[in-house]
Design an enzyme around this catalytic site. Structure first.
Site, PDB file in Angstrom:
ATOM      1  N   HIS A  60       1.026  -1.170  -0.099  1.00 21.60           N
ATOM      2  CA  HIS A  60       0.091  -0.038  -0.063  1.00 21.60           C
ATOM      3  C   HIS A  60       0.889   1.204   0.045  1.00 21.60           C
ATOM      4  O   HIS A  60       2.135   1.255   0.488  1.00 21.60           O
ATOM      5  CB  HIS A  60      -1.001   0.130   1.265  1.00 21.60           C
ATOM      6  CG  HIS A  60      -2.004  -0.983   1.307  1.00 21.60           C
ATOM      7  ND1 HIS A  60      -3.029  -0.963   2.002  1.00 21.60           N
ATOM      8  CD2 HIS A  60      -2.165  -2.177   0.649  1.00 21.60           C
ATOM      9  CE1 HIS A  60      -3.834  -2.025   1.871  1.00 21.60           C
ATOM     10  NE2 HIS A  60      -3.448  -2.810   0.960  1.00 21.60           N
ATOM     11  N   GLU A  62       1.025   3.836   1.693  1.00 18.13           N
ATOM     12  CA  GLU A  62       1.492   4.064   3.095  1.00 18.13           C
ATOM     13  C   GLU A  62       2.959   3.167   3.492  1.00 18.13           C
ATOM     14  O   GLU A  62       3.794   3.457   3.925  1.00 18.13           O
ATOM     15  CB  GLU A  62       0.672   4.157   4.326  1.00 18.13           C
ATOM     16  CG  GLU A  62      -0.502   4.926   4.213  1.00 18.13           C
ATOM     17  CD  GLU A  62      -1.800   4.033   3.481  1.00 18.13           C
ATOM     18  OE1 GLU A  62      -2.721   4.293   3.791  1.00 18.13           O
ATOM     19  OE2 GLU A  62      -1.588   3.476   2.506  1.00 18.13           O
ATOM     20  N   CYS A  90      -5.946   1.819   5.968  1.00 18.22           N
ATOM     21  CA  CYS A  90      -6.564   0.787   6.458  1.00 18.22           C
ATOM     22  C   CYS A  90      -5.839   0.023   7.624  1.00 18.22           C
ATOM     23  O   CYS A  90      -5.141   0.757   8.376  1.00 18.22           O
ATOM     24  CB  CYS A  90      -6.533  -0.510   5.243  1.00 18.22           C
ATOM     25  SG  CYS A  90      -4.722  -1.153   5.096  1.00 18.22           S
TER      26      CYS A  90
END
Length: 173
Positions: A60, A62, A90
């Protein structure tokens, strides 16, 4: 905990940079999410979604940005860092923020299906955590949401077109 203060002009500039990173993900056919880690006014890590192209479910935006920042600083603890991301993180990404000791996260669009900061879960406020990350959501939310909506609209249209083409081939063949 959510900060009641307004966003700064620097916050907006960093989010626009995250949106540019999201465009790079989109160009690769990935969901357009971009992120960057800033320490003392300098980008120390940046990334965009790439789980499909990297064959890595943890890639992801991040996670990519935090990994790069940790390498750049040669420290797995990113104290004093702010993470900017175009979409509410998430559960996995909230976990990496806590474990890396990110000081603050600023995100753009809410994630009503899987957001773990405010939308579906409020994990950053869990009393059992050993580190608390300050957060602010909604910076350039409409623009970040539009970037995602446009991507999914195009993807649905492409799938519909491919299905229609397949159907016409089957009828002709």
């Amino acid at each position: 905990m959510a900060s009641p203060t307004a966003f700064s002009s620097a916050d907006e500039a960093w989010m626009r940079r995250a949106m540019a990173l999201a465009s790079q993900a989109e160009a690769l056919g990935e969901i357009p999410v971009g992120a960057l880690v800033v320490v003392d006014g300098h980008v120390v890590g940046e990334g965009f979604n790439c789980p499909i192209s990297s064959h890595d479910p943890s890639a992801h935006a991040e996670m990519v940005a935090v990994r790069q920042a940790a390498q750049a600083l040669q420290n797995y603890r990113l104290t004093g860092a702010t993470l900017y991301v175009t979409l509410e993180p998430c559960t996995m990404c909230v976990g990496v923020m806590v474990h890396s000791r990110i000081e603050r996260v600023v995100y753009g669009a809410p994630e009503p299906k899987a957001g773990a900061v405010q939308s579906r879960a409020q994990l950053l406020g869990a009393p059992y955590l050993n580190h608390y990350v300050r957060w602010q959501g909604g910076l350039l939310a409409e623009e970040c949401s539009q970037q995602l909506s446009d991507f999914f609209r195009r993807r649905r249209a492409e799938k519909k077109q491919a299905k229609a083409l397949q159907s016409s081939r089957e009828q002709a063949g």
